[in-house]
Design an enzyme around this catalytic site. Sequence first.
Site, short mmCIF file in Angstrom:
data_model
loop_
_atom_site.label_atom_id
_atom_site.label_comp_id
_atom_site.label_asym_id
_atom_site.label_seq_id
_atom_site.Cartn_x
_atom_site.Cartn_y
_atom_site.Cartn_z
N HIS A 14 37.54 58.20 45.58
CA HIS A 14 38.31 57.30 46.47
C HIS A 14 39.78 57.42 46.09
O HIS A 14 40.22 56.84 45.11
CB HIS A 14 37.86 55.85 46.33
CG HIS A 14 38.49 54.94 47.33
ND1 HIS A 14 37.76 54.19 48.22
CD2 HIS A 14 39.78 54.66 47.61
CE1 HIS A 14 38.57 53.47 48.99
NE2 HIS A 14 39.82 53.74 48.62
N HIS A 16 44.00 57.74 47.57
CA HIS A 16 45.06 57.73 48.59
C HIS A 16 46.17 58.67 48.14
O HIS A 16 46.77 58.46 47.07
CB HIS A 16 45.62 56.33 48.78
CG HIS A 16 44.63 55.34 49.31
ND1 HIS A 16 44.44 55.12 50.65
CD2 HIS A 16 43.76 54.51 48.67
CE1 HIS A 16 43.50 54.21 50.83
NE2 HIS A 16 43.07 53.83 49.63
N LEU A 17 46.46 59.67 48.95
CA LEU A 17 47.53 60.62 48.63
C LEU A 17 48.76 60.43 49.50
O LEU A 17 49.80 61.04 49.23
CB LEU A 17 47.01 62.06 48.78
CG LEU A 17 46.01 62.51 47.72
CD1 LEU A 17 45.46 63.89 48.06
CD2 LEU A 17 46.67 62.53 46.34
N ARG A 18 48.65 59.63 50.57
CA ARG A 18 49.75 59.43 51.51
C ARG A 18 50.15 60.78 52.15
O ARG A 18 49.30 61.64 52.35
CB ARG A 18 50.94 58.74 50.84
CG ARG A 18 50.60 57.49 50.05
CD ARG A 18 49.86 56.44 50.83
NE ARG A 18 49.77 55.18 50.06
CZ ARG A 18 48.86 54.25 50.30
NH1 ARG A 18 47.98 54.41 51.27
NH2 ARG A 18 48.85 53.15 49.59
N ASN A 42 43.71 56.75 55.96
CA ASN A 42 44.51 55.70 56.60
C ASN A 42 46.00 56.00 56.55
O ASN A 42 46.83 55.23 56.05
CB ASN A 42 44.21 54.32 56.00
CG ASN A 42 44.48 54.25 54.51
OD1 ASN A 42 44.41 55.25 53.79
ND2 ASN A 42 44.80 53.06 54.02
N LYS A 100 35.07 56.88 57.13
CA LYS A 100 35.48 55.63 56.50
C LYS A 100 35.52 54.50 57.51
O LYS A 100 36.13 54.61 58.57
CB LYS A 100 36.87 55.80 55.87
CG LYS A 100 37.40 54.57 55.14
CD LYS A 100 36.54 54.21 53.94
CE LYS A 100 37.04 52.93 53.27
NZ LYS A 100 38.19 53.19 52.36
N HIS A 137 34.98 49.80 53.40
CA HIS A 137 35.81 48.75 52.78
C HIS A 137 35.10 47.44 53.10
O HIS A 137 35.19 46.92 54.22
CB HIS A 137 37.22 48.76 53.36
CG HIS A 137 38.11 47.72 52.75
ND1 HIS A 137 39.18 48.04 51.94
CD2 HIS A 137 38.07 46.35 52.79
CE1 HIS A 137 39.77 46.92 51.53
NE2 HIS A 137 39.11 45.89 52.04
N HIS A 175 35.12 50.50 46.13
CA HIS A 175 35.88 49.63 45.22
C HIS A 175 35.29 48.21 45.14
O HIS A 175 35.96 47.23 45.45
CB HIS A 175 37.36 49.58 45.61
CG HIS A 175 37.65 49.42 47.08
ND1 HIS A 175 37.09 48.45 47.87
CD2 HIS A 175 38.47 50.13 47.89
CE1 HIS A 175 37.55 48.55 49.10
NE2 HIS A 175 38.39 49.57 49.14
N LEU A 221 43.86 45.39 47.30
CA LEU A 221 42.79 44.88 48.16
C LEU A 221 41.58 45.79 48.04
O LEU A 221 41.73 47.01 48.20
CB LEU A 221 43.25 44.81 49.62
CG LEU A 221 44.23 43.68 49.97
CD1 LEU A 221 44.72 43.84 51.41
CD2 LEU A 221 43.58 42.33 49.78
N ASP A 249 40.76 54.49 43.81
CA ASP A 249 41.52 53.78 44.84
C ASP A 249 43.01 53.78 44.49
O ASP A 249 43.74 52.84 44.83
CB ASP A 249 41.02 52.35 45.04
CG ASP A 249 41.56 51.70 46.31
OD1 ASP A 249 42.01 52.44 47.21
OD2 ASP A 249 41.54 50.46 46.41
N HIS A 253 52.68 52.96 46.33
CA HIS A 253 53.69 52.37 47.22
C HIS A 253 55.03 52.40 46.50
O HIS A 253 55.08 52.19 45.27
CB HIS A 253 53.36 50.91 47.56
CG HIS A 253 52.17 50.73 48.45
ND1 HIS A 253 52.21 50.95 49.80
CD2 HIS A 253 50.90 50.32 48.17
CE1 HIS A 253 51.02 50.70 50.33
NE2 HIS A 253 50.21 50.32 49.36
#
Length: 351
Positions: A14, A16-18, A42, A100, A137, A175, A221, A249, A253
Amino acid sequence: MVQSVTLRRPDDFHLHLRDDAMLRTVLPYSVRQFGRAVVMPNLKPPVTTVAAARAYRERILQALPSGSTFEPLMTCYLCDGTDPAEISAGFEGHVFTAAKLYPAGATTHSEYGVTAIDKIAKVLDVMQKLGMPLLIHGESTDPGIDVFDKEAVFLDRTLKPLLEMFPALKVVLEHITTEQAANFVDADTSGRLAATITPQHLLFNRNAMFTGGLRPHYYCLPVLKREQDRTALRRVATSGSRSFFLGTDSAPHERGTKEAACGCAGIFSAPTALEAYLSVFDEEHALERFEAFASESGRLFYDLPPNEGTVTLTRERNDAPRSVALGDGKSIETFMGDGELSWRLVDHSST
């Protein structure tokens, strides 16, 4: 006292690489530790088609350090109008590893998500026939539900009926954060239900967000929960059960968007993830079970071959930076950086 741990190269199920500059900045930290990662879809706009997934995968591959064998495993962002044929084509074409499910409004960039399970019933039916995992999620979006109870309510109101409606569907509850979720997954004997667990939910309870003031860099979250929940997560993570495996996860940011009047949810754990997890297994006297959690259980659930190579961690001060520069004076706060951990990744052989 064990001073060194070597294990088969692990995977992050899980991540996030943006995109763009953020992608290029954060990707090397995951590549250093993991052989593969399930990449979250996302983005804005989200990855909803085979073509978008192919293009995103190509951007990730272009950003890889020279000589890297890291493999991004792409996912499809489910919407109310997702076409079952698109899902089938993506999975059978080896583009989508999983799909997802974000309940609309549940988390970062989830505004395009699913409003009701019956809206994607045909998609889920196709997925169970294909053997394609559904990643969830798992939080209720009912505004009347307390934020600390959203996961438990989701189990009763949404997940249980979903599992009954689609008895062959493979599901990963992402998560997990509560004792209820840990017990729910642990009690399943079908082999089709699993869960990922983050390092922050194993290391901290909700007090971390409020100690000495409001601490935005501990806000994610689902939010950190009660101490009894953290204890339950540590119990199942270190138990050796094949139903629980590593999923950071990690969600970067820019600092300014975290330290804001309405701050973003997400913790950037990629630079210290493996060391953070290992510290938990060390504290729970379960170092011998760490390889199963990090390198075996997830790949077996996803029917993936074992990675080549190993990683080695030693018991010493971790020198990961407190923050990572993003350019133009911006930065990303690092989870447990600046010497807070007593394990350090020292070798990462790919052969």
